[in-house]
Scaffold this motif. Sequence first.
Motif, PDB file in Angstrom:
ATOM      1  N   ALA A  87      -6.416  -0.117  -1.406  1.00 11.62           N
ATOM      2  CA  ALA A  87      -6.362  -0.878  -0.155  1.00 11.62           C
ATOM      3  C   ALA A  87      -6.886  -2.298  -0.364  1.00 11.62           C
ATOM      4  O   ALA A  87      -6.330  -3.262   0.168  1.00 11.62           O
ATOM      5  CB  ALA A  87      -7.173  -0.167   0.924  1.00 11.62           C
ATOM      6  N   LEU A  98      -7.280  -2.853   6.598  1.00 14.69           N
ATOM      7  CA  LEU A  98      -8.176  -2.573   5.484  1.00 14.69           C
ATOM      8  C   LEU A  98      -9.430  -1.845   5.984  1.00 14.69           C
ATOM      9  O   LEU A  98      -9.914  -0.915   5.331  1.00 14.69           O
ATOM     10  CB  LEU A  98      -8.564  -3.879   4.778  1.00 14.69           C
ATOM     11  CG  LEU A  98      -9.593  -3.772   3.651  1.00 14.69           C
ATOM     12  CD1 LEU A  98      -9.142  -2.798   2.567  1.00 14.69           C
ATOM     13  CD2 LEU A  98      -9.864  -5.147   3.040  1.00 14.69           C
ATOM     14  N   LEU A 115       0.840  -1.199   0.000  1.00 22.21           N
ATOM     15  CA  LEU A 115       0.000   0.000   0.000  1.00 22.21           C
ATOM     16  C   LEU A 115       0.876   1.250   0.000  1.00 22.21           C
ATOM     17  O   LEU A 115       1.365   1.690   1.038  1.00 22.21           O
ATOM     18  CB  LEU A 115      -0.912  -0.021   1.228  1.00 22.21           C
ATOM     19  CG  LEU A 115      -2.051   1.002   1.267  1.00 22.21           C
ATOM     20  CD1 LEU A 115      -2.996   0.815   0.077  1.00 22.21           C
ATOM     21  CD2 LEU A 115      -2.844   0.863   2.567  1.00 22.21           C
ATOM     22  N   ALA A 140      -8.584   1.716   6.405  1.00 26.80           N
ATOM     23  CA  ALA A 140      -8.435   2.378   5.100  1.00 26.80           C
ATOM     24  C   ALA A 140      -9.792   2.711   4.498  1.00 26.80           C
ATOM     25  O   ALA A 140      -9.997   3.805   3.952  1.00 26.80           O
ATOM     26  CB  ALA A 140      -7.637   1.483   4.153  1.00 26.80           C
TER      27      ALA A 140
END
Length: 504
Positions: free
Chosen positions: A463, A442, A428, A445
């Motif tokens: 992501a 995640l 990322l 994100a």
Amino acid sequence: MTITDATAVPARRRWAGLAVLSASVLLVVMDMTVLNVALPAISEDLRPDSIELLWMVDAYALVLSGLLVTVSALGDRWGRKRMLLTGFGVFGAASLAVLAADSPLEVIAVRALLGVGGAMIMPSTLSMIRNLFTDPGERAKALGVWAAMAAVGAALGPIVAGFLLEHFSWHSAFLVNVPVMVVAIAAGLFLLPESRNPDPGRWDVLATVLSMAGMVALLYAVKNFGKYGLADPGALVAAVVAVVALGWFVARCLSRPDPLLEIRLFRSAPFSAGVVTALTTSIAMAAVLLLLAQWMQLVQGYPPLETGLRLLPAAAAAIIASPLAPVLAARIGARTVLAGGLALTGLGFLLVYLAPAPLGYGPVAGALVLIGAGNGSLAIASAAIMSGTPAAKSGSAAAIEETSYEIGGALGVAVLGSVAAAVYRGELAYAGPAAGVVRESLGGALGVAKELGPAAGHLAAQARRAFTESLILTSGAGVALMLAGTLIVWFLTPRVLDVTAQHH
């Protein structure tokens, strides 16, 4: 009725007793997975901070693992049926207490009390199967049913929790335990015979304290190394405490004729092979459920109930494979089934690792089938552990097996979960607002992406790609782990091992 190793229990009562034991295992395993689905609703309602959230997740496993050895030894003395029924009562009472829980600390207390009940229930079921089924052939079949019910519990947890959360408050995910425990107590009173060690020896207070402190410290260290890395000071202190306490505990048990835990059982190669199989399989399953549940919900966008249903292939395969494992072992050998189960799980990881991009549900479903089928070998692992164990020492054998499941689950999340997190962060390339939150998970994100306006779509897609890549590369690490486990179990297990034959 109190049974010893030489006392035969009528067949109808044996299998009716197994139904009670299997149902209780199903519920306890189910409860382990329910929290994963209920946690977002609990967080929204009670607003716990990050430390409280961590303890909500960890309290159950830490208490359960700390008490396994002590409770198993107490059950050998006090009566395994009595311990099991008390565990049912504690588990039911803790589940009912959730109605009064309106703060994070109270939910943590409920989870800890559930851990006490779980510690009373899980090893008691295994040691009672060892004493109920004195014929090893029957015992192998009974353990196959037991393993299948554990697989059903792991699959039903997310489905039941998803259904309840869509229709009721998060409290319902706990309250579902109460009526089942009431029925289990009533059925257990009538169907289960009592069993205990006729000559348990003196109680070792120091060993009790060492086992509790060592196991809690070990699990705490493993979990926190996984979350915060090897430099976490709390985890380092816990690791030192674990090494000292457990090392002292083992030395003390080996030096006594009547130890709290019969460590000498590890001198048996089949016993050790069974424990390694249970440990390695637990590592794999914990990592699979953690990563695939997130991938399905956050990358593929499936709601909780559908996610639970899409995880079902693993349980379905385990339900079929577990009762068949003893039949296969009788035909092709226990060593082939034990090592073959781990190899099948490795093939499941390999299927995800080699799947064409973009990763879809098809290869994942195939992997779940292979992993679930590999789980069938746990029935033979339990049979290998129990077949050469004297009935009087069945509590020790059950405690060691259950401890291997707990440590394996923690290692799966810590080790393979840490690999996944490291790959996710590496994939990322994001340096925008709230970069720390984005790179942490995640879920974080996607939360940040919702607040970014026009740039949200790009960050969310980036992501999700990074998480999918982390799932794929972690599956590669899973292949290596399962290959190592396969080789260890193959060389540990005697070439000729009949877990359906009578041992003396």
